[in-house]
Design a protein around this motif. Structure first.
Motif, PDB file in Angstrom:
ATOM      1  N   ALA A 140       0.753  -1.243   0.567  1.00 29.03           N
ATOM      2  CA  ALA A 140       0.299  -0.362  -0.234  1.00 29.03           C
ATOM      3  C   ALA A 140       0.840   1.335   0.062  1.00 29.03           C
ATOM      4  O   ALA A 140       2.147   1.642   0.624  1.00 29.03           O
ATOM      5  N   LEU A 141       0.110   2.455  -0.313  1.00 24.53           N
ATOM      6  CA  LEU A 141       1.056   3.075  -0.566  1.00 24.53           C
ATOM      7  C   LEU A 141       0.035   4.412   0.056  1.00 24.53           C
ATOM      8  O   LEU A 141      -1.075   4.417  -0.288  1.00 24.53           O
ATOM      9  N   PHE A 144      -0.103  14.714   8.633  1.00 23.69           N
ATOM     10  CA  PHE A 144       0.614  13.956   9.480  1.00 23.69           C
ATOM     11  C   PHE A 144      -0.148  13.475  10.312  1.00 23.69           C
ATOM     12  O   PHE A 144       0.170  12.015  10.304  1.00 23.69           O
ATOM     13  N   TYR A 145      -1.397  13.598  11.049  1.00 22.41           N
ATOM     14  CA  TYR A 145      -1.908  13.004  11.408  1.00 22.41           C
ATOM     15  C   TYR A 145      -3.060  11.991  10.333  1.00 22.41           C
ATOM     16  O   TYR A 145      -3.029  10.925  10.716  1.00 22.41           O
ATOM     17  N   SER A 146      -3.499  12.263   9.932  1.00 20.27           N
ATOM     18  CA  SER A 146      -3.727  10.862   8.694  1.00 20.27           C
ATOM     19  C   SER A 146      -3.126  10.099   8.405  1.00 20.27           C
ATOM     20  O   SER A 146      -3.558   9.315   8.567  1.00 20.27           O
ATOM     21  N   ARG A 147      -2.013  10.568   7.795  1.00 20.85           N
ATOM     22  CA  ARG A 147      -0.863  10.001   7.570  1.00 20.85           C
ATOM     23  C   ARG A 147      -1.005   8.611   8.549  1.00 20.85           C
ATOM     24  O   ARG A 147      -1.028   7.306   8.083  1.00 20.85           O
ATOM     25  N   ASN A 148      -0.760   8.640   9.753  1.00 26.02           N
ATOM     26  CA  ASN A 148      -0.328   7.956  10.883  1.00 26.02           C
ATOM     27  C   ASN A 148      -1.430   6.708  11.079  1.00 26.02           C
ATOM     28  O   ASN A 148      -1.462   6.055  11.017  1.00 26.02           O
ATOM     29  N   MET A 149      -2.941   7.854  10.648  1.00 22.52           N
ATOM     30  CA  MET A 149      -3.793   7.495  11.389  1.00 22.52           C
ATOM     31  C   MET A 149      -3.725   5.887   9.886  1.00 22.52           C
ATOM     32  O   MET A 149      -4.275   4.799  10.028  1.00 22.52           O
ATOM     33  N   ILE A 150      -3.826   6.686   9.082  1.00 21.52           N
ATOM     34  CA  ILE A 150      -3.889   5.210   8.410  1.00 21.52           C
ATOM     35  C   ILE A 150      -2.818   4.883   7.913  1.00 21.52           C
ATOM     36  O   ILE A 150      -3.244   2.802   8.121  1.00 21.52           O
ATOM     37  N   LEU A 183      -2.883   0.028   8.657  1.00 21.46           N
ATOM     38  CA  LEU A 183      -2.786  -0.749   7.410  1.00 21.46           C
ATOM     39  C   LEU A 183      -1.611  -1.100   7.884  1.00 21.46           C
ATOM     40  O   LEU A 183      -1.434  -2.860   6.756  1.00 21.46           O
ATOM     41  N   ARG A 184      -0.684  -1.523   9.022  1.00 23.28           N
ATOM     42  CA  ARG A 184       0.211  -1.896   8.617  1.00 23.28           C
ATOM     43  C   ARG A 184       0.095  -3.213   9.204  1.00 23.28           C
ATOM     44  O   ARG A 184       1.056  -3.988   9.091  1.00 23.28           O
TER      45      ARG A 184
END
Length: 131
Positions: free
Chosen positions: A3-4, A10-16, A20-21
């Motif tokens: 996934a990309l 920053f908050y949105s990236r970290n939540m997703i 996903l991880r």
């Protein structure tokens, strides 16, 4: 699954990423230019992304432009429509025109409204047949 995650927040990236991880190897891009470069590299390495979570409104090269370029790269590299990366647009409710254009002009697969929560994102990924 590979996934990309593309988001300038920053908050949105970290939540997703936290969601996903559990099920994917994740790469992160903070803008459209980084997303296109990561996508290009994934095609060259013959390890294309199964999923792209793409914010539409970003400074510089926005999600709309990045999505069009990603779809162009797929076409140029002979990726069949059935094998294209699934693109989930992440957006705010106020982005109705951008969301509409992402589907009808850019080839987005689906969308989720921010803030993204785990149940909705995982449900969408399952409905796309990725897990």
């Amino acid at each position: 699954m590979k996934a990309l995650i593309v988001d300038d927040d920053f908050y949105s990236r970290n939540m997703i990423h936290e969601i996903l991880r559990q099920v994917a190897k994740c790469d992160i891009a903070v803008d459209g230019e980084e997303a296109i470069e990561a996508f290009r590299r994934s095609l060259l390495d013959n390890e294309p992304y199964d999923l792209i979570c793409l914010d539409l409104l970003m400074p510089g090269l926005d999600g709309q432009q990045a999505l069009r370029e990603i779809r162009t790269l797929e076409q140029e590299n002979g990726v069949s429509p059935l094998s294209e990366s699934k693109v989930i647009v992440t957006t705010m409710l106020a982005d109705e025109k951008e969301t509409h254009d992402a589907f009808f002009l850019g080839g987005a697969t689906s969308y989720l409204v921010k803030p993204i929560d785990e149940e909705k994102l995982m449900g969408e990924i399952k409905s796309l047949g990725l897990i």
